[in-house]
Design an enzyme around this catalytic site. Structure first.
Site, PDB file in Angstrom:
ATOM      1  N   ARG A   1      -3.933   2.399  -8.747  1.00 19.23           N
ATOM      2  CA  ARG A   1      -3.340   1.042  -7.761  1.00 19.23           C
ATOM      3  C   ARG A   1      -4.432   0.391  -7.430  1.00 19.23           C
ATOM      4  O   ARG A   1      -4.247  -0.803  -7.338  1.00 19.23           O
ATOM      5  CB  ARG A   1      -2.412   1.948  -6.837  1.00 19.23           C
ATOM      6  CG  ARG A   1      -1.362   2.746  -7.267  1.00 19.23           C
ATOM      7  CD  ARG A   1      -0.566   3.353  -6.059  1.00 19.23           C
ATOM      8  NE  ARG A   1       0.089   2.210  -5.004  1.00 19.23           N
ATOM      9  CZ  ARG A   1       0.308   2.449  -4.025  1.00 19.23           C
ATOM     10  NH1 ARG A   1       0.450   3.640  -3.434  1.00 19.23           N
ATOM     11  NH2 ARG A   1       0.923   1.642  -3.372  1.00 19.23           N
TER      12      ARG A   1
ATOM     13  N   HIS B   1       0.619  -0.289   7.001  1.00 16.87           N
ATOM     14  CA  HIS B   1       0.338   1.044   6.189  1.00 16.87           C
ATOM     15  C   HIS B   1      -0.853   1.040   5.610  1.00 16.87           C
ATOM     16  O   HIS B   1      -1.011   1.855   4.502  1.00 16.87           O
ATOM     17  CB  HIS B   1       1.574   1.037   5.060  1.00 16.87           C
ATOM     18  CG  HIS B   1       3.030   1.030   5.372  1.00 16.87           C
ATOM     19  ND1 HIS B   1       3.948   0.960   4.768  1.00 16.87           N
ATOM     20  CD2 HIS B   1       3.454   1.310   6.695  1.00 16.87           C
ATOM     21  CE1 HIS B   1       5.212   1.108   5.528  1.00 16.87           C
ATOM     22  NE2 HIS B   1       4.880   1.381   6.576  1.00 16.87           N
TER      23      HIS B   1
HETATM   24  P1  NAD Z   1      10.544  -1.522  -1.835  1.00 17.33           P
HETATM   25  O1  NAD Z   1       9.892  -1.119  -3.243  1.00 17.33           O
HETATM   26  O2  NAD Z   1      11.330  -0.460  -1.077  1.00 17.33           O
HETATM   27  O3  NAD Z   1      11.460  -2.628  -1.974  1.00 17.33           O
HETATM   28  C1  NAD Z   1      10.858  -3.772  -2.763  1.00 17.33           C
HETATM   29  C2  NAD Z   1      11.823  -4.972  -2.519  1.00 17.33           C
HETATM   30  O4  NAD Z   1      11.627  -5.980  -3.089  1.00 17.33           O
HETATM   31  C3  NAD Z   1      13.421  -4.704  -3.051  1.00 17.33           C
HETATM   32  O5  NAD Z   1      14.485  -4.990  -1.950  1.00 17.33           O
HETATM   33  C4  NAD Z   1      13.520  -5.743  -4.273  1.00 17.33           C
HETATM   34  O6  NAD Z   1      14.609  -6.142  -4.303  1.00 17.33           O
HETATM   35  C5  NAD Z   1      12.540  -6.925  -3.708  1.00 17.33           C
HETATM   36  N1  NAD Z   1      11.968  -7.835  -4.807  1.00 17.33           N
HETATM   37  C6  NAD Z   1      11.086  -7.304  -6.052  1.00 17.33           C
HETATM   38  N2  NAD Z   1      10.750  -8.245  -6.302  1.00 17.33           N
HETATM   39  C7  NAD Z   1      10.950  -9.420  -5.767  1.00 17.33           C
HETATM   40  C8  NAD Z   1      10.407 -10.571  -5.780  1.00 17.33           C
HETATM   41  N3  NAD Z   1       9.809 -11.411  -6.802  1.00 17.33           N
HETATM   42  N4  NAD Z   1      10.558 -11.497  -4.741  1.00 17.33           N
HETATM   43  C9  NAD Z   1      11.341 -11.210  -3.523  1.00 17.33           C
HETATM   44  N5  NAD Z   1      11.741  -9.823  -3.502  1.00 17.33           N
HETATM   45  C10 NAD Z   1      11.414  -9.094  -4.484  1.00 17.33           C
HETATM   46  O7  NAD Z   1       9.251  -1.898  -0.804  1.00 17.33           O
HETATM   47  P2  NAD Z   1       9.022  -1.915   0.393  1.00 17.33           P
HETATM   48  O8  NAD Z   1      10.124  -2.291   1.273  1.00 17.33           O
HETATM   49  O9  NAD Z   1       7.639  -2.603   0.680  1.00 17.33           O
HETATM   50  O10 NAD Z   1       8.635  -0.283   0.885  1.00 17.33           O
HETATM   51  C11 NAD Z   1       8.166   0.608  -0.056  1.00 17.33           C
HETATM   52  C12 NAD Z   1       6.722   1.365   0.501  1.00 17.33           C
HETATM   53  O11 NAD Z   1       5.886   1.434  -0.522  1.00 17.33           O
HETATM   54  C13 NAD Z   1       6.008   0.553   1.521  1.00 17.33           C
HETATM   55  O12 NAD Z   1       5.745   1.437   2.563  1.00 17.33           O
HETATM   56  C14 NAD Z   1       4.594   0.045   1.040  1.00 17.33           C
HETATM   57  O13 NAD Z   1       3.439   0.663   1.927  1.00 17.33           O
HETATM   58  C15 NAD Z   1       4.571   0.988  -0.269  1.00 17.33           C
HETATM   59  N6  NAD Z   1       4.202   0.127  -1.663  1.00 17.33           N
HETATM   60  C16 NAD Z   1       3.221  -0.888  -1.294  1.00 17.33           C
HETATM   61  C17 NAD Z   1       2.917  -1.640  -2.469  1.00 17.33           C
HETATM   62  C18 NAD Z   1       1.774  -2.812  -2.357  1.00 17.33           C
HETATM   63  O14 NAD Z   1       0.758  -2.865  -1.557  1.00 17.33           O
HETATM   64  N7  NAD Z   1       1.896  -3.919  -3.191  1.00 17.33           N
HETATM   65  C19 NAD Z   1       3.407  -1.355  -3.710  1.00 17.33           C
HETATM   66  C20 NAD Z   1       4.505  -0.432  -3.891  1.00 17.33           C
HETATM   67  C21 NAD Z   1       4.790   0.398  -2.699  1.00 17.33           C
END
Ligand code: NAD
Ligand code: ZN
Length: 254
Positions: free
Chosen positions: A72, A121
């Site tokens: 990641r 986080h």
């Molecule tokens: P989640 O995966 O639960 O939800 C993602 C949301 O983003 C969904 O509602 C989806 O519909 C929406 N989405 C997807 N693509 C989009 C776009 N292009 N534009 C707008 N919206 C879009 O994510 P969460 O709510 O952040 O919770 C998940 C947990 O996982 C968090 O605690 C986070 O720390 C962790 N996480 C972090 C990362 C990262 O740092 N990039 C990646 C994966 C998970």
């Protein structure tokens, strides 16, 4: 309203607000190519993130969990911030009292130029020893031999990422700042988060209960959709840049 075009009222409110707070989630980084926990992630598809992102999994198989985070970390480092990250950095420049709170651990907001990110986080680019807490550099993490866990050179403890795992407390200072920013916000944007992981998921509702105009930016409905005052349905990288631009213009002509 339920389309991607924002209202004039939203632009006015953003341009005039004394406090604006934004909460971002994994969807904000999706357009950079970083999968959310709901998207399949090729190499790691057979694992449920909930089963890797917790301390028991780590203690049982540190090399496996370190390997997932190494993957990641590399994904995050090899990609670039997208227009959503840049638009939020731009909003910070144009607005006083702007607070960006993120659930993401990928460091992309920071790389896009957001100066003051409240990391709920943690951050995947930092690591530390679980025993003596000494921080570990990327080089030390890269030195992991195949199948062997990375250990602290000082005390031989396992090295873990500076992220909050399922079942762990959030960093109290960050949570407190986030809660204050939610309570004081006149406008609150919830961007690319499914709004189900607590306590972060409570922030938009706290803000609305304290009088904030609550805006959701997401490609689909979430737990927040019914309560939000305005819904911008679309990709964050498409929705936020014109909004930031409109606010900048309104500020400069006010
Ligand atoms: P989640 O995966 O639960 O939800 C993602 C949301 O983003 C969904 O509602 C989806 O519909 C929406 N989405 C997807 N693509 C989009 C776009 N292009 N534009 C707008 N919206 C879009 O994510 P969460 O709510 O952040 O919770 C998940 C947990 O996982 C968090 O605690 C986070 O720390 C962790 N996480 C972090 C990362 C990262 O740092 N990039 C990646 C994966 C998970
Ligand atoms: Zn140590």
């Amino acid at each position: 309203m339920s389309n991607a075009s924002f209202s004039d009222r939203l632009v006015d409110r953003l341009a005039q607000a004394a406090r604006v707070t934004v909460l971002t989630g994994a969807g904000t980084s999706a357009e950079s190519g970083i999968p959310t926990f709901r998207d399949p992630d090729g190499l790691w598809e057979q694992f449920d993130p909930q089963e890797l992102a917790n301390v028991n999994a780590f203690l049982e198989n540190p090399a496996l969990v370190q390997g997932w985070y190494a993957h990641r970390r590399k994904l995050a480092q090899d990609t670039e911030p997208n227009p959503a990250h840049h638009a939020l950095a731009q909003l910070e420049q144009h607005l006083d009292g702007f607070t960006l709170v993120t659930q993401n651990v990928d460091n992309l907001h920071q790389r896009a130029g957001s100066d003051d990110v409240v990391e709920l986080h943690g951050n995947i680019t930092r690591n530390h020893c679980i025993d003596c807490e000494r921080s570990a550099s990327d080089d030390e993490m890269e030195a992991i031999a195949e199948g062997e866990p990375a250990r602290c050179p000082t005390c031989d403890g396992y090295i873990r990422p500076d992220v909050v795992w399922f079942g762990e407390m959030l960093p109290q200072e960050a949570l407190q700042r986030a809660q204050e920013a939610a309570t004081q916000a006149e406008v609150f944007l919830s961007v690319g988060t499914s709004a189900v992981v607590h306590p972060a998921a409570g922030l938009p509702l706290t803000a609305q209960q304290h009088g904030a105009y609550l805006v959701e930016v997401n490609i689909e409905d979430t737990a927040l959709t019914d309560t939000a005052d305005e819904i911008l349905r679309g990709q964050a990288g498409a929705v936020l840049p014109p909004l930031a631009e409109a606010v900048a213009t309104r500020r400069s002509t006010a």
